[in-house]
Write a protein that holds these residues in place. Structure first.
Motif, PDB file in Angstrom:
ATOM      1  N   GLU A 172       0.832  -1.191   0.000  1.00  0.00           N
ATOM      2  CA  GLU A 172       0.000   0.000   0.000  1.00  0.00           C
ATOM      3  C   GLU A 172       0.872   1.249   0.000  1.00  0.00           C
ATOM      4  OE1 GLU A 172      -2.341  -0.162   3.533  1.00  0.00           O
ATOM      5  OE2 GLU A 172      -0.632  -0.015   4.871  1.00  0.00           O
ATOM      6  N   ALA A 173       0.282   2.353  -0.455  1.00  0.00           N
ATOM      7  CA  ALA A 173       1.002   3.621  -0.485  1.00  0.00           C
ATOM      8  C   ALA A 173       1.145   4.173   0.932  1.00  0.00           C
ATOM      9  CB  ALA A 173       0.274   4.617  -1.372  1.00  0.00           C
ATOM     10  N   ILE A 174       2.228   4.914   1.155  1.00  0.00           N
ATOM     11  CA  ILE A 174       2.506   5.514   2.453  1.00  0.00           C
ATOM     12  C   ILE A 174       2.623   7.018   2.274  1.00  0.00           C
ATOM     13  CG2 ILE A 174       4.081   5.584   4.423  1.00  0.00           C
ATOM     14  CD1 ILE A 174       5.113   2.842   3.568  1.00  0.00           C
ATOM     15  N   ASN A 175       2.002   7.767   3.157  1.00  0.00           N
ATOM     16  CA  ASN A 175       2.121   9.221   3.122  1.00  0.00           C
ATOM     17  C   ASN A 175       3.578   9.617   3.317  1.00  0.00           C
ATOM     18  OD1 ASN A 175       2.235  11.836   5.035  1.00  0.00           O
ATOM     19  ND2 ASN A 175       0.551  12.051   3.570  1.00  0.00           N
ATOM     20  N   LYS A 176       4.069  10.508   2.459  1.00  0.00           N
ATOM     21  CA  LYS A 176       5.478  10.890   2.489  1.00  0.00           C
ATOM     22  C   LYS A 176       5.872  11.502   3.831  1.00  0.00           C
ATOM     23  CE  LYS A 176       8.825  13.946   0.199  1.00  0.00           C
ATOM     24  NZ  LYS A 176       9.028  14.911  -0.923  1.00  0.00           N
ATOM     25  N   VAL A 177       5.039  12.401   4.353  1.00  0.00           N
ATOM     26  CA  VAL A 177       5.363  13.067   5.618  1.00  0.00           C
ATOM     27  C   VAL A 177       5.393  12.061   6.754  1.00  0.00           C
ATOM     28  CG1 VAL A 177       4.610  14.804   7.291  1.00  0.00           C
ATOM     29  CG2 VAL A 177       4.449  15.277   4.829  1.00  0.00           C
ATOM     30  N   SER A 178       4.427  11.156   6.786  1.00  0.00           N
ATOM     31  CA  SER A 178       4.391  10.131   7.838  1.00  0.00           C
ATOM     32  C   SER A 178       5.607   9.225   7.754  1.00  0.00           C
ATOM     33  CB  SER A 178       3.115   9.302   7.720  1.00  0.00           C
ATOM     34  OG  SER A 178       1.968  10.098   7.919  1.00  0.00           O
ATOM     35  N   PHE A 179       6.009   8.891   6.526  1.00  0.00           N
ATOM     36  CA  PHE A 179       7.166   8.016   6.364  1.00  0.00           C
ATOM     37  C   PHE A 179       8.437   8.698   6.849  1.00  0.00           C
ATOM     38  CE2 PHE A 179      10.780   6.399   3.885  1.00  0.00           C
ATOM     39  CZ  PHE A 179      10.724   5.066   4.257  1.00  0.00           C
ATOM     40  N   ARG A 180       8.638   9.957   6.466  1.00  0.00           N
ATOM     41  CA  ARG A 180       9.844  10.675   6.901  1.00  0.00           C
ATOM     42  C   ARG A 180       9.885  10.783   8.431  1.00  0.00           C
ATOM     43  NH1 ARG A 180      12.341  13.423   2.475  1.00  0.00           N
ATOM     44  NH2 ARG A 180      11.801  12.167   0.655  1.00  0.00           N
ATOM     45  N   ARG A 181       8.739  11.027   9.037  1.00  0.00           N
ATOM     46  CA  ARG A 181       8.685  11.123  10.494  1.00  0.00           C
ATOM     47  C   ARG A 181       9.038   9.781  11.132  1.00  0.00           C
ATOM     48  NH1 ARG A 181       4.184  13.641  10.882  1.00  0.00           N
ATOM     49  NH2 ARG A 181       2.846  11.813  10.993  1.00  0.00           N
ATOM     50  N   LYS A 182       8.545   8.689  10.544  1.00  0.00           N
ATOM     51  CA  LYS A 182       8.838   7.370  11.090  1.00  0.00           C
ATOM     52  C   LYS A 182      10.325   7.038  10.957  1.00  0.00           C
ATOM     53  CE  LYS A 182       6.592   5.050  12.699  1.00  0.00           C
ATOM     54  NZ  LYS A 182       6.363   4.866  14.158  1.00  0.00           N
ATOM     55  N   VAL A 183      10.940   7.405   9.851  1.00  0.00           N
ATOM     56  CA  VAL A 183      12.367   7.165   9.664  1.00  0.00           C
ATOM     57  C   VAL A 183      13.173   7.915  10.720  1.00  0.00           C
ATOM     58  CG1 VAL A 183      14.328   7.581   8.119  1.00  0.00           C
ATOM     59  CG2 VAL A 183      12.218   6.583   7.222  1.00  0.00           C
ATOM     60  N   GLU A 184      12.773   9.142  11.008  1.00  0.00           N
ATOM     61  CA  GLU A 184      13.466   9.918  12.039  1.00  0.00           C
ATOM     62  C   GLU A 184      13.317   9.259  13.408  1.00  0.00           C
ATOM     63  OE1 GLU A 184      12.091  13.913  11.936  1.00  0.00           O
ATOM     64  OE2 GLU A 184      12.921  14.340   9.940  1.00  0.00           O
ATOM     65  N   GLU A 185      12.134   8.738  13.711  1.00  0.00           N
ATOM     66  CA  GLU A 185      11.911   8.072  14.993  1.00  0.00           C
ATOM     67  C   GLU A 185      12.779   6.820  15.125  1.00  0.00           C
ATOM     68  OE1 GLU A 185       7.813   7.151  15.357  1.00  0.00           O
ATOM     69  OE2 GLU A 185       7.156   9.241  15.468  1.00  0.00           O
ATOM     70  N   LEU A 186      12.899   6.083  14.038  1.00  0.00           N
ATOM     71  CA  LEU A 186      13.671   4.840  14.074  1.00  0.00           C
ATOM     72  C   LEU A 186      15.170   5.102  14.203  1.00  0.00           C
ATOM     73  CD1 LEU A 186      11.733   2.823  11.339  1.00  0.00           C
ATOM     74  CD2 LEU A 186      11.814   2.284  13.785  1.00  0.00           C
ATOM     75  N   ALA A 187      15.616   6.288  13.743  1.00  0.00           N
ATOM     76  CA  ALA A 187      17.035   6.677  13.857  1.00  0.00           C
ATOM     77  C   ALA A 187      17.961   5.589  13.344  1.00  0.00           C
ATOM     78  CB  ALA A 187      17.376   7.012  15.311  1.00  0.00           C
ATOM     79  N   MET A 188      17.585   4.948  12.253  1.00  0.00           N
ATOM     80  CA  MET A 188      18.333   3.800  11.731  1.00  0.00           C
ATOM     81  C   MET A 188      19.312   4.185  10.634  1.00  0.00           C
ATOM     82  SD  MET A 188      15.295   2.048   9.480  1.00  0.00           S
ATOM     83  CE  MET A 188      14.428   2.944   8.183  1.00  0.00           C
ATOM     84  N   LEU A 189      19.170   5.402  10.085  1.00  0.00           N
ATOM     85  CA  LEU A 189      19.961   5.794   8.928  1.00  0.00           C
ATOM     86  C   LEU A 189      20.968   6.871   9.289  1.00  0.00           C
ATOM     87  CD1 LEU A 189      17.152   6.116   6.210  1.00  0.00           C
ATOM     88  CD2 LEU A 189      18.463   4.071   6.853  1.00  0.00           C
ATOM     89  N   GLU A 190      22.024   6.913   8.484  1.00  0.00           N
ATOM     90  CA  GLU A 190      22.969   8.013   8.568  1.00  0.00           C
ATOM     91  C   GLU A 190      23.252   8.512   7.154  1.00  0.00           C
ATOM     92  OE1 GLU A 190      26.347   6.410  10.542  1.00  0.00           O
ATOM     93  OE2 GLU A 190      27.073   5.284   8.810  1.00  0.00           O
ATOM     94  N   PRO A 191      23.253   9.832   6.949  1.00  0.00           N
ATOM     95  CA  PRO A 191      23.566  10.366   5.625  1.00  0.00           C
ATOM     96  C   PRO A 191      25.035  10.125   5.289  1.00  0.00           C
ATOM     97  CG  PRO A 191      23.407  12.125   7.221  1.00  0.00           C
ATOM     98  CD  PRO A 191      22.996  10.879   7.939  1.00  0.00           C
ATOM     99  N   ILE A 192      25.300   9.860   4.038  1.00  0.00           N
ATOM    100  CA  ILE A 192      26.681   9.675   3.595  1.00  0.00           C
ATOM    101  C   ILE A 192      27.224  11.058   3.223  1.00  0.00           C
ATOM    102  CG2 ILE A 192      28.192   8.546   1.930  1.00  0.00           C
ATOM    103  CD1 ILE A 192      26.027   6.413   1.586  1.00  0.00           C
ATOM    104  N   PRO A 193      28.215  11.544   3.934  1.00  0.00           N
ATOM    105  CA  PRO A 193      28.695  12.908   3.701  1.00  0.00           C
ATOM    106  C   PRO A 193      29.080  13.140   2.238  1.00  0.00           C
ATOM    107  CG  PRO A 193      29.660  12.015   5.703  1.00  0.00           C
ATOM    108  CD  PRO A 193      28.954  10.875   5.023  1.00  0.00           C
ATOM    109  N   GLY A 194      28.507  14.179   1.648  1.00  0.00           N
ATOM    110  CA  GLY A 194      28.849  14.569   0.293  1.00  0.00           C
ATOM    111  C   GLY A 194      28.280  13.689  -0.796  1.00  0.00           C
ATOM    112  N   ALA A 195      27.461  12.681  -0.434  1.00  0.00           N
ATOM    113  CA  ALA A 195      26.932  11.745  -1.436  1.00  0.00           C
ATOM    114  C   ALA A 195      25.522  12.161  -1.817  1.00  0.00           C
ATOM    115  CB  ALA A 195      26.937  10.322  -0.895  1.00  0.00           C
ATOM    116  N   LEU A 196      25.337  12.509  -3.082  1.00  0.00           N
ATOM    117  CA  LEU A 196      24.042  12.933  -3.593  1.00  0.00           C
ATOM    118  C   LEU A 196      23.726  12.156  -4.859  1.00  0.00           C
ATOM    119  CD1 LEU A 196      24.440  16.821  -3.273  1.00  0.00           C
ATOM    120  CD2 LEU A 196      23.286  15.295  -1.658  1.00  0.00           C
ATOM    121  N   GLN A 197      22.437  11.870  -5.039  1.00  0.00           N
ATOM    122  CA  GLN A 197      21.979  11.271  -6.297  1.00  0.00           C
ATOM    123  C   GLN A 197      21.500  12.400  -7.192  1.00  0.00           C
ATOM    124  OE1 GLN A 197      18.127   9.084  -6.888  1.00  0.00           O
ATOM    125  NE2 GLN A 197      19.502   7.341  -7.162  1.00  0.00           N
TER     126      GLN A 197
END
Length: 225
Positions: A172-197
């Motif tokens: 099912e589709a997920i609301n973008k804002v809700s997903f971003r908030r959930k990712v922040e809560e999980l604190a599972m990711l780290e940005p790769i410095p200087g890495a952009l797509q």
């Protein structure tokens, strides 16, 4: 009168190896090379090697190496399946595991496995259909409140790419804002410095990777998506 020795119990492990192909969650199957059900598609599995394997999880990791040529990806115990009728060879107990791997890392398994959509399984021997169904239900449930789907996403990835993986798993589709908030809560990711797509139609997107602390365990949230 002497007691009749009890027949030996068959002890095995079975692995539900899940990945993504297209827009569908897929399970890896292998052709059985011996009876019973020789030639049938089945879950990767095998006997526990008591003198070699430290525990059942080590057995599952070995099965993945032997049957699929894969080093153990994210792997967690699913459930135990047992009984007198699940295996025609006799009373058996199987400890089932669930493994998740990005499709980009399946190259070593090429030619050894066949992928099938979890919602359109072919006929499977033993109780392997039930095992797959239990695994899929577990993954979809845990994806609501954990970092589990990230193990289906090859690094590095953008947040939209990760959201797309969550949506395929959940169906099912997920609301973008809700997903971003959930990712922040999980604190599972780290940005790769200087890495952009870089994209022609969009602004450059930050690339992320999973924090080392969550490569072998999950980040959990009290609330679901």
């Amino acid at each position: 009168m002497k007691d009749t020795p009890a027949p030996a119990v068959i002890c095995t492990v079975d692995v539900v190896l899940l990945t993504l192909r297209g827009d569908a969650l897929q399970v890896a199957l292998v052709r059985r090379d011996r009876a019973p059900f020789a030639g049938a598609l089945a879950l990767p599995g095998g006997y526990v090697h008591a003198q070699e394997d430290a525990d059942a999880q080590a057995s599952a990791a070995r099965v993945l190496r032997d049957k699929a040529g894969l080093a153990s990806p994210y792997l967690e115990q699913l459930a135990t399946f047992s009984g007198a009728v699940r295996d025609p060879r006799g009373w058996s107990v199987a400890v089932a595991y669930c493994a998740l791997v990005p499709p980009e890392l399946l190259a070593p398994a090429e030619g050894r496995i066949e992928l099938a959509p979890v919602d359109a399984l072919p006929p499977l021997p033993f109780d392997h259909r039930q095992i797959v169904e239990v695994a899929v239900a577990r993954v979809r449930s845990k994806s609501q409140y954990s970092s589990l789907p990230v193990h289906l996403c090859a690094e590095p990835f953008t947040l939209p790419q990760l959201q797309a993986v969550y949506e395929v798993v959940l169906g099912e589709a997920i609301n973008k804002v809700s997903f971003r908030r959930k990712v922040e809560e999980l604190a599972m990711l780290e940005p790769i410095p200087g890495a952009l797509q870089m994209g022609a139609a969009h602004r450059p997107a930050q690339l992320y990777r999973l924090r080392p602390a969550y490569r072998r365990k999950l980040s959990l949230s009290e609330r679901g998506l």
